[in-house]
Design a protein around this motif. Sequence first.
Motif, PDB file in Angstrom:
ATOM      1  N   LEU B  13       8.844 -31.521  22.886  1.00  0.00           N
ATOM      2  CA  LEU B  13       9.264 -30.121  22.824  1.00  0.00           C
ATOM      3  C   LEU B  13      10.782 -30.004  22.798  1.00  0.00           C
ATOM      4  CD1 LEU B  13       6.836 -28.519  25.445  1.00  0.00           C
ATOM      5  CD2 LEU B  13       6.895 -28.009  23.007  1.00  0.00           C
ATOM      6  N   ALA B  14      11.449 -31.005  23.337  1.00  0.00           N
ATOM      7  CA  ALA B  14      12.896 -30.906  23.494  1.00  0.00           C
ATOM      8  C   ALA B  14      13.616 -31.158  22.178  1.00  0.00           C
ATOM      9  CB  ALA B  14      13.371 -31.889  24.555  1.00  0.00           C
ATOM     10  N   CYS B  15      14.920 -31.000  22.231  1.00  0.00           N
ATOM     11  CA  CYS B  15      15.714 -31.020  21.015  1.00  0.00           C
ATOM     12  C   CYS B  15      16.366 -32.363  20.777  1.00  0.00           C
ATOM     13  CB  CYS B  15      16.826 -29.982  21.116  1.00  0.00           C
ATOM     14  SG  CYS B  15      16.171 -28.349  21.263  1.00  0.00           S
ATOM     15  N   GLU B  17      18.212 -32.533  17.724  1.00  0.00           N
ATOM     16  CA  GLU B  17      19.295 -32.165  16.818  1.00  0.00           C
ATOM     17  C   GLU B  17      19.747 -30.753  17.102  1.00  0.00           C
ATOM     18  OE1 GLU B  17      18.414 -32.645  12.691  1.00  0.00           O
ATOM     19  OE2 GLU B  17      17.640 -34.682  12.996  1.00  0.00           O
ATOM     20  N   GLY B  24      20.130 -36.452  22.001  1.00  0.00           N
ATOM     21  CA  GLY B  24      19.305 -35.688  22.938  1.00  0.00           C
ATOM     22  C   GLY B  24      18.549 -36.603  23.874  1.00  0.00           C
TER      23      GLY B  24
END
Lengths: 338, 338
Positions: B13-15, B17, B24
Motif C-alpha cells: 500500500l505504501a509509496c 515513488e 521508500g
Amino acid sequence: MTERDLIEQIQDLACYEGEGLVQGIGDDCAVVEKDQRNVWLLTMDTLIESVHFDCSWHPPYLLGCKAVSVNVSDIAAMGGRPVFALLSLGLPADFTPEWAVELSRGINDACRQYGCLLIGGDTVCSPEKVTLTLTLIGETKKDRVLYRHAACIGDTIWVSGSLGYAAAGLDCFRSGNVVGMPPEYPSELAPCIKAHLDPEARVDLARSLAQTSCIHAMMDLSDGLATDLSHLCQQSRVGAIIKAEKLPGRRGLAPAASLLNKKRSDWMLAGGEDYELLFTADPKDSQTIMDIAARQGLRVSPVGTVIAGQGVTLQRKTTEGYEEQHISFQGFDHFARN
Amino acid sequence: MTERDLIEQIQDLACYEGEGLVQGIGDDCAVVEKDQRNVWLLTMDTLIESVHFDCSWHPPYLLGCKAVSVNVSDIAAMGGRPVFALLSLGLPADFTPEWAVELSRGINDACRQYGCLLIGGDTVCSPEKVTLTLTLIGETKKDRVLYRHAACIGDTIWVSGSLGYAAAGLDCFRSGNVVGMPPEYPSELAPCIKAHLDPEARVDLARSLAQTSCIHAMMDLSDGLATDLSHLCQQSRVGAIIKAEKLPGRRGLAPAASLLNKKRSDWMLAGGEDYELLFTADPKDSQTIMDIAARQGLRVSPVGTVIAGQGVTLQRKTTEGYEEQHISFQGFDHFARN
C-alpha cells in the motif's frame, strides 16, 4: 510527579537550539531548515488502544484515517503542507488480518487525500494493545510558519468549525447510547460521531490563512479550547477573554446534550480532539479571514480577545451583565504547584 | 496471515515513488531529497516492554541509550550521520518517576553522543507496558547513500565487530544465570551483556566506508546474519556463501556458551540485535576496508562471497571437505508459501 511534570522534565533535557533547528519542543511541530527558503515541520503522535481509541466502535478504516488526520493537523496548525509519513504499527499476536488490512487502507487513503507519501516505518508485536505511531513531515516557506508564541494584545481569537463535537461523539459511544457501525447511527448525532471517528485536518484553510500574513499565532485544538488557548497564551505571554455566547456549535450539540443530559459548554470548552484551528489576528483583518473561510465553505468564529496578563477567562452574559470564570487549563491553575 | 504477509501487504500500500522520494519502504531508512546535493534519511523503530526489553534487568538509563542506538544504526547503515530525533514515550499510570527520568537522561545523552538533537515528540498514557518509539533523521550526500540492493556477484561479504554477543547476553538474563545491575555481572560475560544492554551504532565506521566509494551494499544487523543477509541478497538479486570458520566472535561467546550449554553458531547466525554493519565490496578493496577499520580500532571480517543465484548457504569445514546448509531467513524458505 504528575505526567505534566515529567513531560516538562523531558522537555528540559531536549534541545531548543542547534544547527539547522528553528523551533524545538513546545509547538505543534518541530521546525528545521530544509534549504535557504524552506523549512520542514516534524511531528509524531501515538494512539494506543483503550487509551486513545476503542476498537469496539471505531471501524479500522476510519481509525487509520484518524491516525493520519491528527498528525496532519499539527502540520496544518503551523501553516505547512504534509509531505511524508512514517508509520510504526504494534499489533497483538491475535490480531485479525482483515482488521489490520482495513486499518492500513485507511492510513494509506488518508495519506493520499492529504497529498503525503507513506515512506517507511515498522510493524512490531505488541503484548496486548494495538499501538499506532505516526511521524509526519510537512513543508512550508520559512517566513510563512505560524507559531503559538506570536499572539498580540488586542488580537481577535478565532476558531474554525464547531467546538465539542468530537467529545460529544465519544460520550455517545461511551454511554452505550450509540452502538453498531455506520450508517446505523441516528442521523441527528451524525456530525458528532463523524467528528470523533473521522476528523479532518484543516490543511487548506490553514495554508490560505498563512499566505495572508495577517495571522499572528496559530495552533490546532486537540486538548480542548480551555487548555489549548492557555498554552497559546502562556507561550505568547498574554491572557485571553472568551465570550461564551460566541462559541460555535451549540445547535449541533443539542441532540447529544439532551440524549446524555450533559452541558454543551463542557464539551465546547474542555472536550478534546476537535482538530479545528485556533488562531489570533488583528481585528482589522476580520473580513479577510471570513472571506478566506467562506471561499472554502468553512466557518470561522471570533470567540474572544487577547488581553494583557495571563490565563483564560470565560465571560457569560447574565441578566445583570457579565459573569467571569477562570478556565485556564480547564480550571486547573497551571502556575500554582503544590 | 503471518506477520510477514501483513507487513508485505502494508508495504504494497505504501509509496515507492513520488516527488522528492529517492527510496521508500524496503531499506534501513527512507531517503528523501533535502536539496540538490543532499538527502535526508528517515527511520522509525518501536520498542515495547516485554517484547523488546525487560525492565527487570535493563537499567532505564541504558534502555534509553539503546533506543537511540538502534535507530541511529539504521542511519549509519545507509552511510548517514544522525541529525534530529523525535521521541514518543508511552508510560503506564503507575510509572516510577525516577525510572522515567533515568530513561530520558539515557535518551538525551545518547543523542548528544551521536551528535543529534532531540527536537520533539509526545508522552502518552499506556495501559500496561512502556512503549518507546523513536524517529531518527539523518543526512548525507545523495551520491554517498549505501543501499541494500547493490551487492555484485563476486563481492566479498564483510561484517564489523563480533556476531551473536547481544543474543548471548539476552540469553544470560533470560536463563536467570545473570541477575542484578552492573557492575555485578561476571566479568567474562561482560562483553555479551554490554552488547545486549547498550549496543553502539557504527556511525563513524559506516561514514568512513561510505566516503571510499568502494562499498557496494550495506545494511545493519538487527535480525541476525542469516535473515539480514537474505534480505540483502533478495534485494540485490544475488545469493551468498558464508564460511562458518570466518564468523567473528567465537572466543568471546565461549563463557556464555559453556554457562548455558548453547551452540555459539546459533547466536552468530540467528541471534538478533548485533547492530554491526553488514556490507559487500570488490575483493580488490579488502586492504582499504581493513585499514579504515584499523584506524578506528574496530574489527571487520570477510565472512563470505556474493554468488549468482539466490539464498544464503553456510559452508562448514569437515574432515572430508565442506558441508553446506541453506540458512536463508534462518532456515525458513522465504520464497515458498503455503
